[in-house]
Every structure is written in structure tokens, then in C-alpha cells.
Design a protein around this motif. Structure first.
Motif, short mmCIF file in Angstrom:
data_model
loop_
_atom_site.label_atom_id
_atom_site.label_comp_id
_atom_site.label_asym_id
_atom_site.label_seq_id
_atom_site.Cartn_x
_atom_site.Cartn_y
_atom_site.Cartn_z
N PRO A 147 12.17 59.71 43.47
CA PRO A 147 10.74 59.67 43.79
C PRO A 147 10.28 58.45 44.58
CG PRO A 147 11.09 59.20 41.48
CD PRO A 147 12.41 59.59 42.04
N ILE A 148 11.08 57.38 44.59
CA ILE A 148 10.66 56.17 45.29
C ILE A 148 11.32 56.04 46.66
CG2 ILE A 148 10.61 53.63 45.20
CD1 ILE A 148 10.42 53.97 42.11
N ASN A 149 12.66 56.11 46.71
CA ASN A 149 13.33 55.92 48.00
C ASN A 149 13.61 57.23 48.75
OD1 ASN A 149 15.69 57.02 46.92
ND2 ASN A 149 16.59 55.03 46.50
N LYS A 150 13.31 58.35 48.12
CA LYS A 150 13.42 59.68 48.74
C LYS A 150 14.85 60.09 49.10
CE LYS A 150 8.97 59.86 48.51
NZ LYS A 150 8.42 60.28 47.24
#
Length: 191
Positions: A147-150
Motif C-alpha cells: 500500500p505504500i511503495n506500490k
């Protein structure tokens, strides 16, 4: 003490994609979120735990063929018991003997599926220069987008039980249990 590596450990088998997701993919273990933890009974009074802080590894998954490979390396000197003196003792000749055997490793020989879901791995675990077959149980295998670095990521919880004496680690057996429970949270990013 125990083969946490493995699991490293193993740690790794848990990283297969569900069928149809990809033809073949390579993953690198995220060392910030993969920590082999071991548990041993101490003198019949309590369960003591430790972990290893430095783990590296590669995973190749071919879900359409229910196959792949896992190779994991654990830095034995990265043992963390929560106290410097205890860490030093565990690094010594009576336990992990890190000067002579700086690493533990796991190399898969087979990934185990239930339908399209990865549920285990079989392979060879090396500790103190001794290599023995081990079976890993994989629970909660999940793949998706971080969810953060995709980036594409897979993770799982892996477990096994080994007998440390089979690898030559016999100090204080049976007062400190021969059976070692190994639990490994594993995360790996797609290359």
C-alpha cells in the motif's frame, strides 16, 4: 537457537503466487520484515524466544506448474535474545559457533500446494555444517500490492519444529529442550 533460519527459513516457501497470477516470477526477501523466531522450553519452567535480524534470500515461483525454488541465508551472528551477554553466549561454540559457522541456510526441494494455494515447502536446512531435510508449514499466504511503495509483494507465516541435537547442538539437552519451534513471518518483493 534453532534453525530459525530455516527457515527461514522457509521463511520463504510461503511466497508462491496463486495459480494464474503469473507464469514465473522472482522475489527478493524483505529483510526488514522477515525475522526467524525460535522457541525452546527452558528447564521446564518457561518458553524462551530469540530471533535472527539478518536474513537474505531469493524465491522463484512458477504457480502454473506448482513449482519454484527458495534459497535463504541467515546470518547466525545476528541472533537477538534481548541481552548482549546472552547474545554472546549463543554466538559461542556451545550453540551457534558463529566464528566457524557464520551462516545457516535453507534450500527448497519441493513446494507443496493444496489446489492453487501454497501450504508448505520441503527442503534442506544447514546449521553448524550439518544438512538435514525439513518440512515447513505455510499459513496465510497472500500476494498483492504494497500500500505504500506500490510494489508487488507476497507474504506468509511459516513454521516448523526441529531437533537441535540432529545438527550437533547438544548443550544442556534435555534441560533446554531438544525440540525447537521455529516461526517465521516472511515478506518478499517481486524483482
Amino acid at each position: 537457537m534453532k534453525k530459525t533460519l530455516i527457515a527461514l527459513f522457509g521463511t520463504f516457501a510461503g511466497l508462491s503466487m496463486t495459480a494464474g497470477a503469473m507464469a514465473a516470477d522472482s522475489f527478493t526477501i524483505d529483510s526488514r520484515h522477515t525475522f526467524p523466531v525460535f522457541e525452546v522450553n527452558h528447564l521446564g519452567f518457561s518458553t524462551q524466544r530469540g530471533r535472527f535480524n539478518n536474513v537474505t534470500g531469493k524465491i522463484m515461483l512458477v504457480p502454473s506448474q506448482k513449482s519454484g525454488s527458495i534459497e535463504v541465508n541467515i546470518d547466525s551472528a545476528s541472533i537477538d535474545m534481548g541481552m548482549d551477554a546472552w547474545d554472546k553466549q549463543m554466538r559461542g561454540e556451545d550453540f551457534f559457533n558463529v566464528e566457524k559457522f557464520p551462516n545457516m541456510s535453507f534450500k527448497s526441494t519441493k513446494l507443496v500446494y493444496d489446489g492453487d494455494k501454497l501450504v508448505g515447502a520441503e527442503g534442506d536446512f544447514t546449521l553448524l555444517g550439518v544438512t538435514k531435510p525439513v518440512k515447513l508449514e505455510v499459513k496465510g499466504f497472500t500476494c498483492g500490492t504494497h500500500p505504500i511503495n506500490k510494489k508487488a509483494l507476497c507474504g506468509a507465516d511459516i513454521s516448523t519444529v526441529i531437533k537441535r541435537s540432529e545438527f550437533g547442538m547438544t548443550k544442556y539437552v534435555p534441560s533446554i529442550s531438544d525440540d525447537v519451534v521455529i516461526k517465521i513471518p516472511v515478506e518478499a518483493f517481486k524483482d
